[in-house]
Design a protein around this motif. Structure first.
Motif, short mmCIF file in Angstrom:
data_model
loop_
_atom_site.label_atom_id
_atom_site.label_comp_id
_atom_site.label_asym_id
_atom_site.label_seq_id
_atom_site.Cartn_x
_atom_site.Cartn_y
_atom_site.Cartn_z
N SER A 101 -32.39 -9.65 29.69
CA SER A 101 -31.54 -10.69 29.12
C SER A 101 -31.36 -11.89 30.05
N LYS A 102 -31.70 -11.75 31.31
CA LYS A 102 -31.54 -12.87 32.24
C LYS A 102 -32.50 -14.01 31.92
N TYR A 103 -33.54 -13.72 31.13
CA TYR A 103 -34.49 -14.76 30.76
C TYR A 103 -34.04 -15.58 29.55
N ALA A 104 -32.99 -15.17 28.90
CA ALA A 104 -32.55 -15.83 27.67
C ALA A 104 -32.02 -17.23 27.95
N GLU A 210 -44.43 -10.08 22.33
CA GLU A 210 -43.08 -9.57 22.57
C GLU A 210 -42.40 -10.26 23.74
N ASP A 211 -43.19 -10.76 24.70
CA ASP A 211 -42.62 -11.40 25.89
C ASP A 211 -42.07 -12.80 25.61
N VAL A 212 -42.38 -13.34 24.44
CA VAL A 212 -41.82 -14.64 24.09
C VAL A 212 -40.31 -14.52 23.92
N PHE A 213 -39.86 -13.33 23.50
CA PHE A 213 -38.44 -13.08 23.26
C PHE A 213 -37.93 -12.00 24.20
N GLY A 311 -31.61 -21.86 16.75
CA GLY A 311 -30.76 -20.91 16.05
C GLY A 311 -30.92 -19.50 16.55
N ARG A 312 -31.93 -19.27 17.42
CA ARG A 312 -32.16 -17.94 17.99
C ARG A 312 -32.16 -18.03 19.52
N ARG A 313 -31.38 -18.96 20.01
CA ARG A 313 -31.35 -19.29 21.43
C ARG A 313 -31.26 -18.08 22.35
N GLU A 314 -30.32 -17.16 22.05
CA GLU A 314 -30.05 -16.05 22.96
C GLU A 314 -31.19 -15.04 23.02
N ASP A 315 -32.20 -15.18 22.13
CA ASP A 315 -33.32 -14.24 22.12
C ASP A 315 -34.60 -14.83 22.72
N VAL A 316 -34.59 -16.12 23.05
CA VAL A 316 -35.81 -16.79 23.54
C VAL A 316 -35.93 -16.62 25.05
N ALA A 317 -37.06 -16.05 25.49
CA ALA A 317 -37.26 -15.76 26.92
C ALA A 317 -38.42 -16.53 27.53
N ILE A 318 -39.23 -17.20 26.72
CA ILE A 318 -40.48 -17.77 27.22
C ILE A 318 -40.26 -18.92 28.20
N TYR A 319 -39.11 -19.58 28.12
CA TYR A 319 -38.86 -20.70 29.04
C TYR A 319 -38.68 -20.22 30.48
N LYS A 320 -38.21 -18.98 30.67
CA LYS A 320 -37.85 -18.53 32.02
C LYS A 320 -38.63 -17.32 32.52
N ARG A 321 -39.24 -16.56 31.62
CA ARG A 321 -39.79 -15.25 32.00
C ARG A 321 -40.83 -15.35 33.12
#
Length: 559
Positions: A101-104, A210-213, A311-321
């Motif tokens: 969740s730290k990537y969200a 799956e790693d996008v989220f 609208g799905r901000r808290e599930d998006v991880a691709i910016y930080k992963r």
């Protein structure tokens, strides 16, 4: 004997009485009382019978209602069991993981940086093409510190495009994501065959979808929602409600699409890690999990399904992963920086130059220079002088907007400068937009509005802005009417006024001065020509004398 007598008595009593006797008995008080008693008994019997019938009917009705309710509950339970069975079968939701969740994305006003890469596109003849966006056969990257990874990626990009080109098919490539140490490339040939490449630039490895989220994201549900949106949009347009309509999924009946959505999700699960998709700053697109046999869109393409990040901000991880502590690039100054998440960098410096972009305190400022004159003139010194003049005005704009905005409010200030060139001067047409909101809303949700506005359709050149024309879409913002003004610059890039009359007057004077100087130069040129003519004449005389002297010398020698 006694019994016989009783029988006889009874017989005698049953014998018919004379009519006169009967009437006399009935008219007597005793007869009337007896009659009333019999009528009452008869009435009571009828009433009792009616009550019994009513109670019986009510009882039967109650039994019917209970039976119907039991049947309805049974059917509902069966449907629920079937739905749960489908859910267990095709929709799996992983448990949240704290480390993941730290990537969200935690807020809509977070920013990202583009990768410090140079993207070069190549045509079919393997010649480089000066383009900042896709459309050519293949792309190549430059700027990674690790050259082995860079060479491996370039080889794959080229070979994949060449494979799609087999049979001399025209092939197109487009880098759709270039941020967060992630590279995503979409490649398609003229037969609509698609390949996608999603690479972690730190290792050169592929990125699973799956790693996008984050791992807790309900990706299967998102795919179903993508199906609903695609089909609902098609229905919206087929009804001609509006060609530029905005779809509110809360008011759309998706029941007729559920079977199609279930099939699409099952196709996705079957594909597994082999699913084709590409990434953008605003979402992903998944290919080859749908086909026309499922639903033939009248106004769209059902060959792919989109999942929007907004609208799905808290599930998006691709910016930080895939971010790293140390840079993986040779030069970190390349590419756009501090861009609002879920928006594109529209400033490629080919047509639009980023004068200012970013948030300071309770004000977000965005200023762009749009160049409409000849592209070849863009690199001259006058263009640079105009850019610098406009840059120096940015602080004035910021201070003005801050002074006009209450501390309990936040403001978006956008400024578009359209630069054109005439024969004698440059004209900078300026359009200013402004929107304000409560400071608590400004700290997060207002940037969701900003991202939504930026993702609306735009012209090839120009910025999207909050205007009086789209204010109904953003009820939490107070949107002011746009303001227009002009600035004028001479051909050297010097500021000469704010009206066309001033520009014409000043460039007219300058033109006279230039003409005078030109005449002076021409006069000097004429004098110089005259002098040169005189010199040439003298030179000819000297040459003639030399010839004569030579002849004399020859005669002397002969003698």
């Amino acid at each position: 004997m006694k019994g016989i007598i009783l029988m006889k008595d009874n017989k005698e009593e049953t014998e018919e009485k004379p009519k006169a006797v009967v009437e006399m008995e009935e008219n007597s008080d005793a007869g009337k009382a007896k009659k009333r008693i019999e009528e009452k008994k008869e009435q009571d019997a009828k009433t009792a019978n009616k009550k019994f019938i009513i109670k019986y009917i009510i009882f039967i009705c109650i039994l019917l209602i209970i039976t119907a309710g039991a049947i309805w509950l049974s059917i509902k339970q069966l449907n629920k069991d079937e739905e749960e069975l489908h859910t267990q079968e095709i929709i799996s939701v992983d448990k949240p993981e704290a480390e993941d969740s730290k990537y969200a994305v935690n807020s809509y006003n977070e920013t990202y940086n583009e990768n410090s890469l140079k993207i070069q596109y190549y045509a079919g003849n393997d010649q480089p093409v000066e383009k900042t966006h896709g459309g050519e056969e293949y792309a190549q990257i430059e700027g990674l510190l690790n050259k082995d990874i860079q060479n491996s990626i370039n080889k794959r990009l080229k070979e994949t495009a060449k494979k799609l080109k087999e049979g001399n098919r025209r092939t197109f490539s487009d880098v759709t994501a270039n941020f967060g140490n992630v590279l995503s490339v979409y490649i398609q040939n003229e037969d609509s065959k698609v390949e996608t490449i999603n690479i972690d630039l730190t290792t050169g490895n592929d990125i699973p979808i799956e790693d996008v989220f984050v791992s807790s994201a309900p990706l299967n549900s998102y795919i179903m929602e993508g199906v609903f949106e695609s089909l609902a949009w098609d229905k919206l347009n087929s009804n001609y409600e509006t060609i530029f309509g905005r779809l509110d999924m809360n008011n759309v009946d998706t029941s007729e699409y559920e079977d199609i959505a279930l099939k699409v999700v099952n196709n996705y699960k079957t594909k597994g890690k082999n699913v084709k998709y590409y990434i953008t700053t605003t979402g992903i697109r998944i290919y080859e999990i749908t086909d026309k046999s499922m639903y033939n869109l009248e106004y769209g393409d059902f060959s792919n399904i989109g999942i929007d990040f907004l609208g799905r901000r808290e599930d998006v991880a691709i910016y930080k992963r895939y971010l790293t502590t140390k840079s993986i690039f040779e030069n970190d100054s390349i590419g756009g920086k501090n861009i609002i998440v879920f928006t594109d960098n529209i400033y490629d410096d080919k047509y639009m130059y980023n004068l200012a972009y970013g948030q300071e305190d309770n004000v977000f400022v965005e200023e762009a220079l749009i160049y409409y004159a000849n592209e070849l003139d863009k690199d001259n010194s006058s263009y640079e002088a105009i850019k610098n003049y406009l840059k120096n005005k940015i602080n004035e704009d910021k201070q003005r907007i801050k002074s006009q905005t209450d501390k309990n409010m936040g403001a978006f200030y956008q400024k578009e400068v359209q630069l054109t060139k005439s024969e004698n001067y440059y004209c900078a047409s300026i359009i200013e937009y402004q929107a304000t909101c409560d400071i608590s809303y400004f700290k997060d949700e207002a940037f969701k509005d900003y991202a939504k506005m930026q993702n609306e359709s735009r012209n090839e050149v120009g910025m999207n802005a909050f205007t009086e024309y789209n204010k109904d879409e953003y009820p939490n913002l107070i949107i002011s009417n746009m303001k227009t003004s002009e600035m004028y610059f001479d051909l050297e890039g010097n500021f000469i006024g704010t009206t066309e009359a001033e520009a014409k007057e000043k460039t007219k004077t300058e033109k006279k001065e230039v003409t005078t100087e030109k005449n002076t130069v021409n006069e000097n040129t004429t004098n110089t020509t005259t002098t040169n003519t005189t010199i040439n004449e003298n030179k000819n005389e000297v040459n003639n004398n030399i010839v004569n002297e030579t002849k004399v010398e020859n005669n002397v020698i002969e003698n």
